[in-house]
Design a protein around this motif. Structure first.
Motif, short mmCIF file in Angstrom:
data_model
loop_
_atom_site.label_atom_id
_atom_site.label_comp_id
_atom_site.label_asym_id
_atom_site.label_seq_id
_atom_site.Cartn_x
_atom_site.Cartn_y
_atom_site.Cartn_z
N THR A 1 3.65 -10.02 -0.21
CA THR A 1 4.17 -11.01 0.41
C THR A 1 5.27 -12.12 -0.14
OG1 THR A 1 2.82 -12.50 1.23
CG2 THR A 1 2.97 -10.49 2.54
N TRP A 2 6.63 -12.29 0.12
CA TRP A 2 7.21 -13.63 -0.34
C TRP A 2 8.09 -14.15 0.86
CZ3 TRP A 2 8.33 -8.56 -2.47
CH2 TRP A 2 9.61 -8.24 -2.23
N ASN A 3 8.74 -15.18 0.62
CA ASN A 3 9.65 -15.70 1.56
C ASN A 3 11.15 -15.24 1.11
OD1 ASN A 3 8.19 -17.30 3.27
ND2 ASN A 3 7.96 -18.96 1.76
N TYR A 4 11.97 -14.71 2.07
CA TYR A 4 13.18 -14.06 1.90
C TYR A 4 14.01 -14.42 2.94
CZ TYR A 4 16.98 -10.57 1.85
OH TYR A 4 18.17 -10.03 1.95
N GLN A 5 15.09 -15.32 2.75
CA GLN A 5 15.93 -15.96 3.84
C GLN A 5 15.20 -16.44 4.90
OE1 GLN A 5 18.47 -12.69 4.81
NE2 GLN A 5 19.78 -12.96 2.81
N ASP A 6 14.33 -17.51 4.55
CA ASP A 6 13.35 -17.92 5.35
C ASP A 6 12.56 -17.56 6.25
OD1 ASP A 6 14.36 -20.58 4.57
OD2 ASP A 6 16.10 -20.49 6.04
N LYS A 7 12.28 -16.14 5.77
CA LYS A 7 11.19 -15.40 6.56
C LYS A 7 10.19 -14.77 5.70
CE LYS A 7 14.91 -12.43 8.05
NZ LYS A 7 15.40 -11.69 8.91
N GLU A 8 9.12 -14.61 6.19
CA GLU A 8 8.00 -13.89 5.08
C GLU A 8 8.16 -12.44 5.51
OE1 GLU A 8 5.64 -16.03 4.38
OE2 GLU A 8 4.29 -14.51 3.49
N VAL A 9 8.41 -11.85 4.10
CA VAL A 9 8.55 -10.44 4.16
C VAL A 9 7.19 -9.86 3.39
CG1 VAL A 9 10.96 -10.41 4.15
CG2 VAL A 9 9.74 -10.24 2.14
N PHE A 10 7.02 -8.41 3.73
CA PHE A 10 5.96 -7.67 3.16
C PHE A 10 6.75 -6.53 2.39
CE2 PHE A 10 3.50 -3.95 4.04
CZ PHE A 10 2.73 -3.90 3.00
N ALA A 11 6.45 -6.22 1.11
CA ALA A 11 7.00 -5.08 0.57
C ALA A 11 5.99 -4.34 -0.07
CB ALA A 11 7.83 -5.68 -0.48
N SER A 12 6.18 -2.96 0.11
CA SER A 12 5.12 -1.92 -0.49
C SER A 12 5.82 -0.75 -1.15
CB SER A 12 4.27 -1.35 0.81
OG SER A 12 3.52 -0.21 0.40
N PRO A 13 5.25 -0.33 -2.32
CA PRO A 13 5.54 0.83 -2.97
C PRO A 13 5.37 2.06 -2.01
CG PRO A 13 3.79 -0.01 -4.19
CD PRO A 13 4.00 -0.98 -2.96
N ASN A 14 5.96 3.37 -2.42
CA ASN A 14 5.44 4.43 -1.56
C ASN A 14 5.13 5.53 -2.60
OD1 ASN A 14 6.43 4.19 1.37
ND2 ASN A 14 7.76 3.08 0.21
N ILE A 15 3.84 6.13 -2.35
CA ILE A 15 3.22 7.25 -3.15
C ILE A 15 4.03 8.50 -3.13
CG2 ILE A 15 1.60 5.99 -3.88
CD1 ILE A 15 -0.37 7.32 -1.89
N LYS A 16 5.04 8.79 -1.90
CA LYS A 16 5.55 10.05 -1.61
C LYS A 16 6.90 9.98 -2.00
CE LYS A 16 4.64 13.62 1.70
NZ LYS A 16 4.50 13.89 2.86
N GLU A 17 7.55 8.81 -1.90
CA GLU A 17 9.10 8.61 -2.01
C GLU A 17 9.25 7.65 -2.96
OE1 GLU A 17 11.05 8.39 1.77
OE2 GLU A 17 9.86 10.18 2.66
N GLY A 18 10.55 7.66 -3.70
CA GLY A 18 11.10 6.75 -4.55
C GLY A 18 11.91 5.67 -3.74
N LYS A 19 11.01 4.71 -3.29
CA LYS A 19 11.52 3.39 -2.41
C LYS A 19 10.27 2.37 -2.23
CE LYS A 19 10.95 5.51 2.07
NZ LYS A 19 11.45 5.93 3.27
N ILE A 20 11.08 1.29 -2.32
CA ILE A 20 10.10 0.06 -1.85
C ILE A 20 10.66 -0.17 -0.44
CG2 ILE A 20 9.42 -2.31 -2.22
CD1 ILE A 20 8.58 -0.45 -4.51
N THR A 21 9.57 -0.31 0.27
CA THR A 21 9.77 -0.73 1.96
C THR A 21 9.58 -2.11 2.03
OG1 THR A 21 8.83 1.43 2.49
CG2 THR A 21 9.40 0.05 4.06
N VAL A 22 10.53 -2.78 2.41
CA VAL A 22 10.58 -4.26 2.67
C VAL A 22 10.47 -4.74 4.30
CG1 VAL A 22 11.52 -6.67 2.21
CG2 VAL A 22 11.85 -4.70 0.61
N ILE A 23 9.60 -5.33 4.77
CA ILE A 23 9.34 -5.36 6.11
C ILE A 23 9.29 -6.91 6.47
CG2 ILE A 23 7.79 -5.14 8.25
CD1 ILE A 23 6.81 -2.49 6.49
N ASP A 24 10.13 -7.20 7.82
CA ASP A 24 10.16 -8.56 8.34
C ASP A 24 8.59 -8.85 9.10
OD1 ASP A 24 10.32 -10.75 9.96
OD2 ASP A 24 12.58 -10.43 10.23
N MET A 25 8.11 -9.92 8.54
CA MET A 25 6.70 -9.99 9.15
C MET A 25 6.63 -10.64 10.28
SD MET A 25 4.37 -10.38 5.90
CE MET A 25 2.58 -9.80 6.77
#
Ligand code: DHE
Length: 539
Positions: A393-417
């Motif tokens: 997790t980290w702060n992005y534009q004043d909000k806490e975001v959560f990011a995770s790699p994916n083991i089936k697709e080439g992408k990082i998913t970033v979620i607003d917590m």
């Protein structure tokens, strides 16, 4: 016949979408004595090095009917044929015939004669005391910043290294048990580190004295461990037997063995165990039943110990009738059951440990469960099979975001917590396993673990959510898993190969400052970052 390791990870649900191998599943369910002898030989030649003698599990999971209840035989045949993504299970359709694969599939569903029991007495009897702890000095026997040390696991020859995080010199290299998995866990003062091997051994290493002091075998097939915030208890999550074991960290004696069964008595493998520091509890992920467990721990002795708990377990226990006199030693570690809509076996927690994000490996939805209310509060569309345990997790534009790699697709998913919406999917050059950052670094690092680009590592700017650099430190060799130094100024990366390396980068300039040869280095763990639950690292 090739002797490829047969890492059939039936622990998660089958990932192969297309199937081009030997297709004829056998309808037979019982085997004659002669067929068993032949299949056993096939197993020994192709599978045993990963899945263990008597199919009890080693690097790969146990292959026994008891552990395959949720896995149909035709799926097992597909996996043997084509291998399995996100694991080291290779495809056997080029080296084994259709009938050999069918015979192996039948064999793994045949009951084993080996004992599958591993009781508290077995655990106690397995203890190996290498050194008498009371006779070892209580000061570090070397000069270094004790908070900026690293443990680096070298899977290649089942060893680990202790590194000085300022000079990057090796302070020790020692043998570990076979196939460590999951993060080793430090005692809260950083003096001891506990390791779990897939075959159930728990080892306690005294960093100050650079010695493995004691070991016990907690189970036959283990997933991972977690340590309580007070440093007193170690919980071990197991596939075989289906249970969790709670050990006393001082002498590794078993305090409690809890069979993993849901409220209807259905047994389940334990996928993983976690510590939830503000809750003073362990969280348990169950693979085969729709429950998550919370196991509160406390120091025995009086109500004072409950002060500051985020959740008052005693009130709930009284209302719901579950055991809860946590001040009594023999009633410690009660199980608080949280029912879920789906099987959830990979978890991430928000920084306050109030919400849990969980996914089942076969579903396209993540679920957010509020641990206090036991209610699902959101669903997240997660299609790429996120590896939540590696999320940060980290702060992005004043909000806490959560990011995770994916083991089936080439992408990082970033979620607003705050609202659990996906803000961005950052395209990568292939599916990844691990992700890391540090609160003092502007970058997050993620690997491309699978596919033709697995020698690449992406560096993402946390303020723009864009990849700013793609590194390929050793072309053609898998580069994976990073960890930062205590101050966030340097990053350690593994070249995951028998002739591998540990590479140290300047975290700001992204220049290489040191390369150290290592034998298939996998995870690396900084004492300070781990014991302080630094947001950029796994917990
Ligand atoms: Fe892991 C951590 C599950 C395969 C290397 N892995 C974890 C954790 C879980 C998990 C739940 C968190 C435990 C913790 O922090 O103590 N891993 C799984 C799987 O279900 C999966 C996909 C299939 C399996 O075989 O179990 C899987 N893992 C692998 C591998 O094949 C890896 C790459 C090589 C290996 O060692 O087997 C691997 N897993 C790791 C590592 C960590 C880990 C190095 C610790 C990461 C950290 O930084 O904390």
């Amino acid at each position: 016949m090739t002797k490829l390791p047969f890492l059939l990870s039936i622990s998660a649900v089958l990932l192969c979408s297309s199937f081009a191998g030997n297709t004829a599943p056998t309808k037979k369910t019982t085997m004659s004595a002669t067929e068993i002898v032949a299949a056993k030989k096939l197993y020994q030649d192709n599978c045993q090095s990963c899945h263990g003698v008597d199919r009890l599990g080693a690097m790969g999971p146990a292959l026994l009917p008891e552990n395959l209840a949720r896995f149909r035989k035709n799926k097992a045949i597909k996996v043997i044929n084509t291998g399995r993504a996100a694991t080291q299970m290779p495809a056997f359709n080029k080296t084994l015939t259709e009938s050999e694969i069918a015979s192996l599939a039948n064999y793994i569903y045949t009951p084993s004669k080996a004992s599958l029991k591993w009781t508290a007495s077995d655990i106690s009897a397995s203890k190996v005391q290498h050194f008498d702890q009371s006779k070892l000095p209580n000061e570090a026997q070397f000069d270094a910043d004790l908070m900026n040390l690293f443990i680096v696991v070298e899977l290649g020859d089942h060893s680990a290294s202790l590194l000085n995080g300022d000079t990057f010199e090796r302070l020790d290299r020692f043998k570990t048990r076979f196939a460590l998995h999951g993060g080793p866990k430090y005692s809260p003062d950083g003096r001891f580190v506990f390791f779990a091997s897939r075959d159930g051994w728990i080892s306690k290493y005294d960093i100050y004295n650079r010695k493995t002091v004691s070991e016990v075998r907690a189970a036959i097939n283990t997933r991972n461990i977690a340590i309580s915030s007070n440093g007193k208890y170690l919980i071990v999550g197991n596939y075989l037997p289906n249970n969790v074991v709670i050990l006393n960290t001082s002498d590794l004696s078993p305090l409690k063995v809890i069979d993993a069964k849901d409220s209807d008595g259905n047994s389940s493998r334990v996928s993983a165990v976690y510590n939830a520091p503000p809750r003073h509890s362990f969280i348990v992920a169950l693979k085969d039943v729709k429950e998550v467990w919370e196991i509160p721990y406390s120091d025995a002795g009086g109500v004072e110990v409950y002060k500051g708990w985020a959740h008052d377990y005693r009130v709930e226990a009284k209302a719901e009738g579950w055991q809860a006199d946590l001040s009594k030693e023999d009633e410690q570690f009660p199980v608080r059951r949280i029912k879920t809509d789906d099987y959830l076996n990979d978890f991430f927690f928000d920084p306050d440990y109030i919400n849990l994000i969980g996914t089942a490996r076969n579903s396209h939805n993540g679920q957010v469960i509020n641990l206090d209310t036991k209610k699902k509060i959101a669903s997240i569309g997660l299609t790429g099979m996120p590896h939540l345990g590696s999320g940060i997790t980290w702060n992005y534009q004043d909000k806490e975001v959560f990011a995770s790699p994916n083991i089936k697709e080439g992408k990082i998913t970033v979620i607003d917590m705050e609202n659990w919406n996906i803000i961005k999917e950052i395209k990568t050059e292939g599916p990844g396993f691990f992700m890391r950052s540090h609160s003092k670094s502007r970058y997050a690092w993620t690997d491309v673990f699978f596919g033709p680009n697995n020698d690449k590592v992406h560096v993402i700017d946390k303020s723009t959510l864009k990849i700013v650099k793609t590194l390929s430190p050793s072309p053609g060799k898998n580069a994976a898993h990073v960890e930062f130094t205590k101050d966030g100024k340097f990053v350690l990366l593994s070249v995951w190969d028998m002739e591998g390396e540990l590479i140290v980068y300047d975290a700001e300039t992204l220049d290489i400052v040191k390369r150290m040869p290592m034998k298939k280095p996998s995870g690396k763990y900084n004492v300070y970052n781990k014991i302080n639950y630094e947001r950029g690292t796994s917990h």
